[in-house]
Motif scaffolding. Structure first.
Motif, PDB file in Angstrom:
ATOM      1  N   VAL A 136     -46.838  49.335 -63.619  1.00 16.48           N
ATOM      2  CA  VAL A 136     -47.869  49.107 -62.487  1.00 16.48           C
ATOM      3  C   VAL A 136     -47.157  49.463 -61.189  1.00 16.48           C
ATOM      4  O   VAL A 136     -45.859  49.132 -60.991  1.00 16.48           O
ATOM      5  N   TYR A 137     -47.866  50.341 -60.384  1.00 20.66           N
ATOM      6  CA  TYR A 137     -47.437  51.023 -59.168  1.00 20.66           C
ATOM      7  C   TYR A 137     -48.146  50.310 -58.008  1.00 20.66           C
ATOM      8  O   TYR A 137     -49.305  50.202 -57.872  1.00 20.66           O
ATOM      9  N   ILE A 138     -47.321  49.587 -56.939  1.00 18.18           N
ATOM     10  CA  ILE A 138     -47.908  48.958 -55.968  1.00 18.18           C
ATOM     11  C   ILE A 138     -47.393  49.556 -54.741  1.00 18.18           C
ATOM     12  O   ILE A 138     -45.848  49.828 -54.653  1.00 18.18           O
ATOM     13  N   SER A 139     -47.805  49.632 -53.319  1.00 18.66           N
ATOM     14  CA  SER A 139     -46.978  49.704 -52.191  1.00 18.66           C
ATOM     15  C   SER A 139     -47.125  48.493 -51.252  1.00 18.66           C
ATOM     16  O   SER A 139     -48.017  47.899 -51.209  1.00 18.66           O
ATOM     17  N   GLN A 140     -46.070  48.448 -50.585  1.00 13.87           N
ATOM     18  CA  GLN A 140     -45.829  47.293 -49.573  1.00 13.87           C
ATOM     19  C   GLN A 140     -45.199  47.893 -48.404  1.00 13.87           C
ATOM     20  O   GLN A 140     -44.036  48.310 -48.383  1.00 13.87           O
ATOM     21  N   SER A 141     -45.990  47.829 -47.155  1.00  9.08           N
ATOM     22  CA  SER A 141     -47.297  47.655 -47.189  1.00  9.08           C
ATOM     23  C   SER A 141     -48.192  48.453 -47.867  1.00  9.08           C
ATOM     24  O   SER A 141     -47.908  49.833 -48.320  1.00  9.08           O
ATOM     25  N   THR A 142     -49.336  48.554 -47.985  1.00  6.36           N
ATOM     26  CA  THR A 142     -50.446  49.300 -48.935  1.00  6.36           C
ATOM     27  C   THR A 142     -50.689  50.490 -48.110  1.00  6.36           C
ATOM     28  O   THR A 142     -50.531  50.513 -46.839  1.00  6.36           O
ATOM     29  N   GLU A 143     -51.303  51.553 -48.567  1.00 10.42           N
ATOM     30  CA  GLU A 143     -51.831  52.727 -48.009  1.00 10.42           C
ATOM     31  C   GLU A 143     -52.775  52.554 -46.900  1.00 10.42           C
ATOM     32  O   GLU A 143     -53.015  53.188 -45.857  1.00 10.42           O
ATOM     33  N   VAL A 144     -53.382  51.377 -46.973  1.00  9.43           N
ATOM     34  CA  VAL A 144     -54.489  50.856 -45.761  1.00  9.43           C
ATOM     35  C   VAL A 144     -53.842  49.746 -44.655  1.00  9.43           C
ATOM     36  O   VAL A 144     -54.434  49.107 -44.053  1.00  9.43           O
ATOM     37  N   GLY A 145     -52.560  49.650 -44.976  1.00  9.82           N
ATOM     38  CA  GLY A 145     -51.863  48.764 -44.072  1.00  9.82           C
ATOM     39  C   GLY A 145     -51.814  47.131 -44.432  1.00  9.82           C
ATOM     40  O   GLY A 145     -51.400  46.169 -43.624  1.00  9.82           O
ATOM     41  N   THR A 146     -52.571  46.979 -45.300  1.00  8.00           N
ATOM     42  CA  THR A 146     -52.311  45.477 -45.826  1.00  8.00           C
ATOM     43  C   THR A 146     -51.079  45.028 -46.606  1.00  8.00           C
ATOM     44  O   THR A 146     -50.233  45.678 -46.797  1.00  8.00           O
ATOM     45  N   VAL A 147     -50.695  43.757 -46.670  1.00  2.19           N
ATOM     46  CA  VAL A 147     -49.510  43.214 -47.065  1.00  2.19           C
ATOM     47  C   VAL A 147     -49.753  42.234 -48.160  1.00  2.19           C
ATOM     48  O   VAL A 147     -50.461  41.534 -48.230  1.00  2.19           O
ATOM     49  N   TYR A 148     -48.915  42.581 -49.097  1.00  2.00           N
ATOM     50  CA  TYR A 148     -49.062  41.563 -50.655  1.00  2.00           C
ATOM     51  C   TYR A 148     -48.075  40.230 -50.025  1.00  2.00           C
ATOM     52  O   TYR A 148     -47.254  40.253 -49.451  1.00  2.00           O
ATOM     53  N   THR A 149     -48.833  39.105 -50.350  1.00  2.00           N
ATOM     54  CA  THR A 149     -48.109  37.767 -50.101  1.00  2.00           C
ATOM     55  C   THR A 149     -47.335  37.446 -51.185  1.00  2.00           C
ATOM     56  O   THR A 149     -47.101  38.213 -52.410  1.00  2.00           O
ATOM     57  N   LYS A 150     -46.283  36.464 -50.971  1.00  2.00           N
ATOM     58  CA  LYS A 150     -45.295  36.265 -52.061  1.00  2.00           C
ATOM     59  C   LYS A 150     -46.051  35.741 -53.224  1.00  2.00           C
ATOM     60  O   LYS A 150     -45.846  36.145 -54.429  1.00  2.00           O
TER      61      LYS A 150
END
Length: 342
Positions: A136-150
């Protein structure tokens, strides 16, 4: 023309340039086996609270993602990520060229969520006739600038553990996420949730370079062989390590990311006051704005901004700040937008 097209238009922060110049004539061992790389490793291990982590330095994001996939996947296995994710959209089929399929998950905020992961698993249950989802690949921040919470990271961690999946985080803009207003996920949280991830330097004040952090013992074995085979073993490795030791020795990494975010929030607040619409609610240095064609053309004539798409009369532009964005440049941008929207 002032550029707001990305966060790596400038060279590097002066502290890094000074450190590179000061140590220029020193002789050290190559390939990352030098005192500067070792200092950077120790600083990063301390920052993430994982003294057992392996840390290796690579030159760029696409190369790092390619090496991550090579280390994690067997020939019949696939990686899943958001439909907007970098390795699907902006890496010229680098992963697919190695024979690994990229399985995409639509999401309006550019995130991978547990229900999306489960849906992909259901869709690929016809073993052995379909690829096997494994990473599973994720980006932090994402490509649209959003952020995963804890909590979101922890939820992904749980679903990955339950289904024997590896969780990998692309941290090209990890600094922007960590410094974002309202963010509650620390580097230690990232290390606790992920099997491996990288800390981006290229897009946060370094001349170039990314720091790959490996927590899962299965991925550590023979990793350097894969780095070498994929062309990622940098002979002058100390040039990468020295940059990360400079970034993390006294918190420079966070200060640079915070500056970029502050300038982006000034842009966001100023544009919102003028009635400009946004693609998503981004708390980071990437802001995606929606203008009509005439407004977009007027802005593009005066500033370097990255056009994303055109649809039904709307033009989506990315306005991106960096560690070096001058407040005066933001003032100029806001003044121009006031004229355009008048």
């Amino acid at each position: 023309m002032t550029l707001f097209i990305n966060d790596y238009s400038e060279g590097c922060h002066e502290s890094i340039l000074e450190a590179l110049t000061k140590t220029n004539r020193e002789q050290t061992a190559g390939y990352g086996f030098d005192p500067y790389c070792e200092e950077a490793r120790e600083l990063i291990r301390r920052e993430i609270g994982c003294p057992e982590a392996d840390v290796w330095f690579l030159s760029g994001g696409t190369q790092t993602n390619l090496i991550a996939a090579a280390a994690a996947l067997r020939p019949h296995e696939a990686v899943m990520g958001a439909e907007t994710c970098h390795l699907f959209v902006h890496e010229t089929g680098a992963i697919e060229a190695t024979g690994h399929k990229v399985l995409v998950i639509p999401d309006p905020e550019g995130k991978v969520r547990p229900e999306g992961v489960l849906q992909v698993l259901r869709e690929h249950a016809a073993a052995p006739h379909m690829v096997k989802p494994r990473m599973v690949y994720i980006s932090q921040s994402t490509e649209v600038g959003t952020v995963y919470t804890k909590a979101e990271l922890q939820a992904l961690h749980r679903v990955c553990r339950e289904h024997d999946l590896l969780l990998y985080l692309d941290g090209a803009r990890l600094g922007a996420a960590l410094a974002a207003p309202g963010n509650d996920a620390t580097l230690q949280d990232v290390a606790e949730c992920c099997d491996f991830f990288y800390i981006g330097g290229t897009k946060n004040g370094a001349m170039m370079g990314e720091a790959m952090v490996i927590l899962n013992p299965e991925l550590k074995r023979d990793f350097l062989y894969i780095v070498k085979q994929r062309g990622g073993l940098f002979a002058k490795g100390r040039l990468l390590g020295l940059q990360f030791s400079t970034l993390f020795r006294e918190g420079l990494y966070y200060r640079l990311a915070r500056h970029a975010n502050v300038q982006a929030m000034r842009i966001r607040e100023g544009f919102a006051a003028l009635g400009v619409r946004f693609l998503v609610d981004s708390p980071t240095n990437q802001q995606f704005i929606l203008l009509n064609e005439q407004q977009a053309a007027a802005l593009q004539a005066r500033f370097g901004v990255d056009e994303q798409w055109r649809k039904d009369g709307d033009v989506c532009l990315r306005v991106c700040t960096s560690w070096a964005t001058e407040p005066a440049a933001v003032d100029e941008l806001l003044a121009a937008m006031r004229q355009i929207m008048a």
